[in-house]
Design a protein around this motif. Structure first.
Motif, PDB file in Angstrom:
ATOM      1  N   UNK A 137       0.824  -1.206   0.000  1.00 41.48           N
ATOM      2  CA  UNK A 137       0.000   0.000   0.000  1.00 41.48           C
ATOM      3  C   UNK A 137       0.856   1.253   0.000  1.00 41.48           C
ATOM      4  N   UNK A 138       2.192   1.101  -0.009  1.00 41.06           N
ATOM      5  CA  UNK A 138       3.076   2.267  -0.032  1.00 41.06           C
ATOM      6  C   UNK A 138       2.964   3.005  -1.346  1.00 41.06           C
ATOM      7  N   UNK A 139       3.105   4.322  -1.282  1.00 43.31           N
ATOM      8  CA  UNK A 139       3.077   5.115  -2.498  1.00 43.31           C
ATOM      9  C   UNK A 139       4.288   4.795  -3.363  1.00 43.31           C
ATOM     10  N   UNK A 192       0.435   9.358   8.836  1.00 43.97           N
ATOM     11  CA  UNK A 192      -0.951   9.738   8.614  1.00 43.97           C
ATOM     12  C   UNK A 192      -1.523  10.375   9.874  1.00 43.97           C
ATOM     13  N   UNK A 193      -2.446  11.296   9.674  1.00 46.35           N
ATOM     14  CA  UNK A 193      -3.057  11.995  10.800  1.00 46.35           C
ATOM     15  C   UNK A 193      -3.775  11.008  11.713  1.00 46.35           C
ATOM     16  N   UNK A 194      -3.607  11.205  13.011  1.00 48.98           N
ATOM     17  CA  UNK A 194      -4.310  10.372  13.985  1.00 48.98           C
ATOM     18  C   UNK A 194      -5.351  11.169  14.759  1.00 48.98           C
ATOM     19  N   UNK A 195      -5.277  12.514  14.673  1.00 50.40           N
ATOM     20  CA  UNK A 195      -6.235  13.337  15.401  1.00 50.40           C
ATOM     21  C   UNK A 195      -6.241  14.761  14.842  1.00 50.40           C
ATOM     22  N   UNK A 204      -4.212  11.710   5.079  1.00 52.39           N
ATOM     23  CA  UNK A 204      -5.085  10.642   5.581  1.00 52.39           C
ATOM     24  C   UNK A 204      -4.655   9.289   5.046  1.00 52.39           C
ATOM     25  N   UNK A 205      -4.860   8.253   5.842  1.00 54.49           N
ATOM     26  CA  UNK A 205      -4.540   6.892   5.419  1.00 54.49           C
ATOM     27  C   UNK A 205      -5.477   6.504   4.273  1.00 54.49           C
ATOM     28  N   UNK A 206      -4.930   6.251   3.062  1.00 55.74           N
ATOM     29  CA  UNK A 206      -5.794   5.959   1.910  1.00 55.74           C
ATOM     30  C   UNK A 206      -6.515   4.624   2.002  1.00 55.74           C
ATOM     31  N   UNK A 207      -6.113   3.763   2.943  1.00 56.40           N
ATOM     32  CA  UNK A 207      -6.851   2.519   3.130  1.00 56.40           C
ATOM     33  C   UNK A 207      -8.109   2.732   3.959  1.00 56.40           C
ATOM     34  N   UNK A 208      -8.189   3.882   4.662  1.00 52.84           N
ATOM     35  CA  UNK A 208      -9.335   4.158   5.517  1.00 52.84           C
ATOM     36  C   UNK A 208     -10.224   5.278   5.000  1.00 52.84           C
ATOM     37  N   UNK A 209      -9.674   6.160   4.155  1.00 53.58           N
ATOM     38  CA  UNK A 209     -10.440   7.293   3.645  1.00 53.58           C
ATOM     39  C   UNK A 209     -10.368   7.335   2.123  1.00 53.58           C
ATOM     40  N   UNK A 210     -11.475   7.761   1.516  1.00 58.33           N
ATOM     41  CA  UNK A 210     -11.568   7.807   0.055  1.00 58.33           C
ATOM     42  C   UNK A 210     -12.269   9.096  -0.348  1.00 58.33           C
ATOM     43  N   UNK A 211     -11.698   9.787  -1.321  1.00 57.56           N
ATOM     44  CA  UNK A 211     -12.338  11.016  -1.817  1.00 57.56           C
ATOM     45  C   UNK A 211     -13.284  10.646  -2.941  1.00 57.56           C
ATOM     46  N   UNK A 264     -16.362  15.738  -1.038  1.00 54.38           N
ATOM     47  CA  UNK A 264     -16.474  14.821   0.100  1.00 54.38           C
ATOM     48  C   UNK A 264     -15.326  13.802   0.149  1.00 54.38           C
ATOM     49  N   UNK A 265     -14.788  13.621   1.353  1.00 53.44           N
ATOM     50  CA  UNK A 265     -13.876  12.511   1.665  1.00 53.44           C
ATOM     51  C   UNK A 265     -14.561  11.673   2.735  1.00 53.44           C
ATOM     52  N   UNK A 266     -14.721  10.395   2.486  1.00 48.70           N
ATOM     53  CA  UNK A 266     -15.443   9.546   3.432  1.00 48.70           C
ATOM     54  C   UNK A 266     -14.516   8.546   4.120  1.00 48.70           C
ATOM     55  N   UNK A 267     -14.924   8.107   5.309  1.00 48.96           N
ATOM     56  CA  UNK A 267     -14.288   6.946   5.936  1.00 48.96           C
ATOM     57  C   UNK A 267     -15.125   5.734   5.561  1.00 48.96           C
ATOM     58  N   UNK A 268     -14.526   4.571   5.642  1.00 50.47           N
ATOM     59  CA  UNK A 268     -15.250   3.358   5.274  1.00 50.47           C
ATOM     60  C   UNK A 268     -16.466   3.144   6.162  1.00 50.47           C
TER      61      UNK A 268
END
Length: 257
Positions: free
Chosen positions: A81-83, A144-147, A197-204, A209-213
């Motif tokens: 999953x690395x860029x 990735x941001x945690x908070x 943001x972690x791209x495995x958890x968030x999708x634009x 809109x950017x959503x979480x799963x």
């Protein structure tokens, strides 16, 4: 050709095996492991395969620990999953990498590349090269941001990333919507947010809109082969349509969450 799959996501491993066999039914998948420990045990008791498909993060640590414990002299194709930038710095002949979710055409090219360039002298050098690569990637792994620190009513609130349902823009402002249906303004653009943001958890899903799963309540067909999402918590007037060009990418993202 005998290959080994080392991948800690069961669905990803099963899909990879299926794609490999669709590409070449003569390939034999010797085993699938999800951990450093099981992989080391196997290598100590078996001859090395001709090719390894290797994830970076395993269930019990980073995969470079395998190569710290056993000598493995065979080419490796990364499934990660690395860029792309993290791997471009290394040109390891006959070793390729595939970014998740795995694309069948790119997998085909990687296997063809192995068949074309694999040779004994490459196998002898791969163990040293792979250690250099993985140790370097460990030092460069993405942050990735945690908070988020939110300023509201002359006080600060910490919003953990797991509390966020989605981000959206409205009237040139950017908002966080939490799982508890609370809304906060943040001083960041969606473009900058997506980079952190972690791209495995968030999708634009679109420009707004950017959503979480975890925000997805339902996925519905929409005209012209688009999709429309119903999110939770609901926001009236929010554009939740996924464009036709992003539908395939979105479906793959959902599969691996």
């Amino acid at each position: 050709m005998k290959v080994l799959i080392i991948e800690d996501e069961n669905r990803a491993a099963q899909r990879l095996e299926k794609l490999i066999l669709e590409i070449d039914s003569d390939i034999e998948v010797l085993a699938i492991f999800d951990s450093v420990e099981d992989s080391i045990t196997w290598f100590k008791n078996n001859e090395a395969p001709q090719l390894i498909f290797l994830d970076i993060h395993l269930s019990d640590g980073l995969s470079f620990n395998i190569f710290n414990s056993v000598q493995v002299n065979c080419p490796i194709i990364f499934t990660t999953a690395y860029d792309e930038y993290a791997l471009r710095a290394f040109d390891l002949n006959s070793i390729d990498y595939l970014l998740k979710p795995i694309d069948k055409t790119k997998l085909q090219r990687a296997i063809d590349k192995y068949k074309k360039f694999a040779s004994p002298h490459i196998n002898q050098e791969v163990n040293t090269d792979i250690l250099s690569l993985l140790n370097s990637m460990e030092s460069k792994k993405p942050f990735y941001r945690s908070s988020f620190l939110i300023n509201k009513n002359d006080s600060f609130h910490i919003i953990n990333i797991t509390q966020i349902s989605y981000f959206y823009s409205e009237d040139k402002l950017t908002f966080i919507k939490t799982n508890e249906d609370k809304r906060y303004i943040i001083d960041e653009s969606l473009d900058n947010l997506m980079d952190s943001l972690d791209p495995t958890k968030f999708f634009r899903i679109n420009r707004q809109v950017i959503i979480s799963i975890n925000s997805i309540k339902s996925i519905n067909n929409y005209f012209n082969y688009k999709l429309k999402l119903e999110l939770f918590p609901h926001t009236e007037g929010l554009n939740t349509v996924i464009s036709r060009s992003k539908v395939s990418e979105f479906k793959e993202w959902v599969k691996f969450n």
